[in-house]
Design an enzyme around this catalytic site. Structure first.
Site, PDB file in Angstrom:
ATOM      1  N   HIS A  98       0.532  -9.379 -13.988  1.00 29.12           N
ATOM      2  CA  HIS A  98      -0.541  -8.807 -15.038  1.00 29.12           C
ATOM      3  C   HIS A  98      -0.194  -7.324 -15.016  1.00 29.12           C
ATOM      4  O   HIS A  98       0.179  -6.971 -14.325  1.00 29.12           O
ATOM      5  CB  HIS A  98      -1.954  -9.132 -14.951  1.00 29.12           C
ATOM      6  CG  HIS A  98      -2.327  -8.497 -13.530  1.00 29.12           C
ATOM      7  ND1 HIS A  98      -2.755  -7.189 -13.348  1.00 29.12           N
ATOM      8  CD2 HIS A  98      -2.454  -8.846 -12.296  1.00 29.12           C
ATOM      9  CE1 HIS A  98      -3.065  -6.787 -12.532  1.00 29.12           C
ATOM     10  NE2 HIS A  98      -3.054  -7.980 -11.634  1.00 29.12           N
ATOM     11  N   GLU A 157      -5.420 -14.357  -7.500  1.00 26.73           N
ATOM     12  CA  GLU A 157      -5.126 -13.317  -6.646  1.00 26.73           C
ATOM     13  C   GLU A 157      -5.696 -13.388  -5.277  1.00 26.73           C
ATOM     14  O   GLU A 157      -6.820 -14.196  -5.124  1.00 26.73           O
ATOM     15  CB  GLU A 157      -5.621 -11.954  -7.202  1.00 26.73           C
ATOM     16  CG  GLU A 157      -5.215 -10.835  -6.074  1.00 26.73           C
ATOM     17  CD  GLU A 157      -3.525 -10.568  -5.910  1.00 26.73           C
ATOM     18  OE1 GLU A 157      -2.934 -11.521  -5.363  1.00 26.73           O
ATOM     19  OE2 GLU A 157      -3.119  -9.579  -6.296  1.00 26.73           O
ATOM     20  N   GLY A 202      -0.139  -9.456  -7.954  1.00 29.75           N
ATOM     21  CA  GLY A 202       0.972  -8.939  -6.879  1.00 29.75           C
ATOM     22  C   GLY A 202       1.001  -9.568  -5.662  1.00 29.75           C
ATOM     23  O   GLY A 202       2.098  -9.996  -5.253  1.00 29.75           O
ATOM     24  N   GLN A 240      -8.494  -5.016  -5.811  1.00 33.14           N
ATOM     25  CA  GLN A 240      -9.036  -5.659  -7.131  1.00 33.14           C
ATOM     26  C   GLN A 240      -9.383  -7.214  -6.909  1.00 33.14           C
ATOM     27  O   GLN A 240     -10.461  -7.854  -6.996  1.00 33.14           O
ATOM     28  CB  GLN A 240      -7.833  -5.686  -8.047  1.00 33.14           C
ATOM     29  CG  GLN A 240      -8.301  -6.065  -9.613  1.00 33.14           C
ATOM     30  CD  GLN A 240      -7.300  -5.514 -10.547  1.00 33.14           C
ATOM     31  OE1 GLN A 240      -7.785  -4.745 -11.573  1.00 33.14           O
ATOM     32  NE2 GLN A 240      -6.224  -5.768 -10.385  1.00 33.14           N
ATOM     33  N   TRP A 284      -8.578  -0.208 -12.112  1.00 32.02           N
ATOM     34  CA  TRP A 284      -8.650  -0.407 -10.829  1.00 32.02           C
ATOM     35  C   TRP A 284      -7.299  -0.158  -9.881  1.00 32.02           C
ATOM     36  O   TRP A 284      -7.113   0.318  -8.935  1.00 32.02           O
ATOM     37  CB  TRP A 284      -9.369  -1.792 -10.442  1.00 32.02           C
ATOM     38  CG  TRP A 284     -10.797  -1.496 -10.272  1.00 32.02           C
ATOM     39  CD1 TRP A 284     -11.594  -0.592 -10.949  1.00 32.02           C
ATOM     40  CD2 TRP A 284     -11.698  -2.498  -9.624  1.00 32.02           C
ATOM     41  NE1 TRP A 284     -12.733  -1.102 -10.663  1.00 32.02           N
ATOM     42  CE2 TRP A 284     -13.196  -2.103 -10.033  1.00 32.02           C
ATOM     43  CE3 TRP A 284     -11.578  -3.498  -8.910  1.00 32.02           C
ATOM     44  CZ2 TRP A 284     -14.215  -2.556  -9.531  1.00 32.02           C
ATOM     45  CZ3 TRP A 284     -12.630  -4.227  -8.247  1.00 32.02           C
ATOM     46  CH2 TRP A 284     -14.083  -3.819  -8.379  1.00 32.02           C
ATOM     47  N   ARG A 290      -5.716  -3.910   9.898  1.00 31.17           N
ATOM     48  CA  ARG A 290      -4.869  -4.230   8.578  1.00 31.17           C
ATOM     49  C   ARG A 290      -3.660  -3.798   8.830  1.00 31.17           C
ATOM     50  O   ARG A 290      -2.511  -4.490   8.215  1.00 31.17           O
ATOM     51  CB  ARG A 290      -5.740  -4.122   7.333  1.00 31.17           C
ATOM     52  CG  ARG A 290      -5.059  -4.319   6.182  1.00 31.17           C
ATOM     53  CD  ARG A 290      -5.863  -4.144   4.981  1.00 31.17           C
ATOM     54  NE  ARG A 290      -5.204  -4.478   3.531  1.00 31.17           N
ATOM     55  CZ  ARG A 290      -4.310  -3.919   2.983  1.00 31.17           C
ATOM     56  NH1 ARG A 290      -3.906  -2.601   3.518  1.00 31.17           N
ATOM     57  NH2 ARG A 290      -3.790  -4.348   1.735  1.00 31.17           N
ATOM     58  N   ARG A 291      -3.614  -2.498   9.061  1.00 33.93           N
ATOM     59  CA  ARG A 291      -2.471  -1.737   8.989  1.00 33.93           C
ATOM     60  C   ARG A 291      -1.480  -2.536  10.285  1.00 33.93           C
ATOM     61  O   ARG A 291      -0.242  -2.484  10.020  1.00 33.93           O
ATOM     62  CB  ARG A 291      -2.542  -0.175   9.460  1.00 33.93           C
ATOM     63  CG  ARG A 291      -1.398   0.507   9.405  1.00 33.93           C
ATOM     64  CD  ARG A 291      -1.841   2.208   9.476  1.00 33.93           C
ATOM     65  NE  ARG A 291      -2.797   2.547   8.536  1.00 33.93           N
ATOM     66  CZ  ARG A 291      -4.033   2.963   9.027  1.00 33.93           C
ATOM     67  NH1 ARG A 291      -4.366   2.991  10.006  1.00 33.93           N
ATOM     68  NH2 ARG A 291      -4.965   3.472   7.854  1.00 33.93           N
TER      69      ARG A 291
END
Length: 216
Positions: A26, A110, A174, A38, A31, A135-136
């Protein structure tokens, strides 16, 4: 339900090799421009995103014309979120097709970031630094509060991919493309979440390889 691949796998299987599969992300939203997570929030395209969607439709039309492929012979399917539907409709209009004649599939939504949606990583680092660090360290396996990991998303998208039985055009997100590409190519799970997915390019899977269409 049997898992499609082992938990904590280092490499994804080449799950399915469709004859012809086009992917369009998209267009940009506010955002996206602000770096906000998002996920499944229904944020509309901004002016830049509308232009990207139109441009990608023109890019795909040019490619299909050059390959002698009739766009009306393809199966068009999109995530049901507003930004993907708006992108699909602008792209189809560029191809001379009725804008609203396509399928929706909720499996193509998503990755959800749960309670993190709407925040930037910088904002989250101030209020939840431990989870941001987790998360990293493991972007593939990390699950945000009430959200999904990329590993979980890959199971969902893998089950969708196995249903693709005819030449198709997909408009989605994405995160979806990252795991889809990983499942097509057998990508390394540490690298898949970091794949670049520009919003002004069209991705074509054909003859077991990926081609990127872009304005020269």
């Amino acid at each position: 339900m049997t898992a499609l691949f082992p938990q904590n796998a280092e490499t994804l299987p080449k799950l399915h090799d469709p004859e012809f599969l086009v992917f369009i992300r998209h267009g940009q939203t506010d955002w996206n421009a602000e770096g906000r997570m998002q996920g499944q929030k229904d944020i509309p395209l901004n002016t830049t995103g509308e232009g990207q969607a139109t441009q990608n439709g023109a890019l795909l039309k040019c490619y299909l014309d050059s390959e002698g492929i009739d766009p009306s012979s393809l199966d068009f399917v999109a995530s049901p979120l507003g930004r993907t539907r708006a992108t699909m409709e602008r792209a189809r209009k560029q191809m001379g097709l009725a804008p609203d004649t396509y399928r929706l599939d909720a499996q193509l939504m998503e990755i959800t970031f749960g309670g993190w949606e709407g925040a930037t990583l910088e904002e989250l680092a101030e209020v939840d630094p431990d989870r941001v660090a987790q998360r990293r360290a493991d972007k593939w396996g990390f699950v945000p509060p009430d959200g999904e990991s990329y590993e979980m998303l890959a199971e969902r998208i893998g089950r969708w991919l196995l249903t693709v039985g005819r030449p198709s055009v997909v408009v989605s997100h994405g995160g979806v493309f990252r795991v889809l590409r990983g499942l097509l190519e057998g990508g390394h799970t540490a690298k898949v979440p970091k794949y670049d997915v520009p919003q002004d390019k069209v991705f074509v899977w054909r003859d077991s390889k990926m081609t990127v269409l872009a304005n020269s």
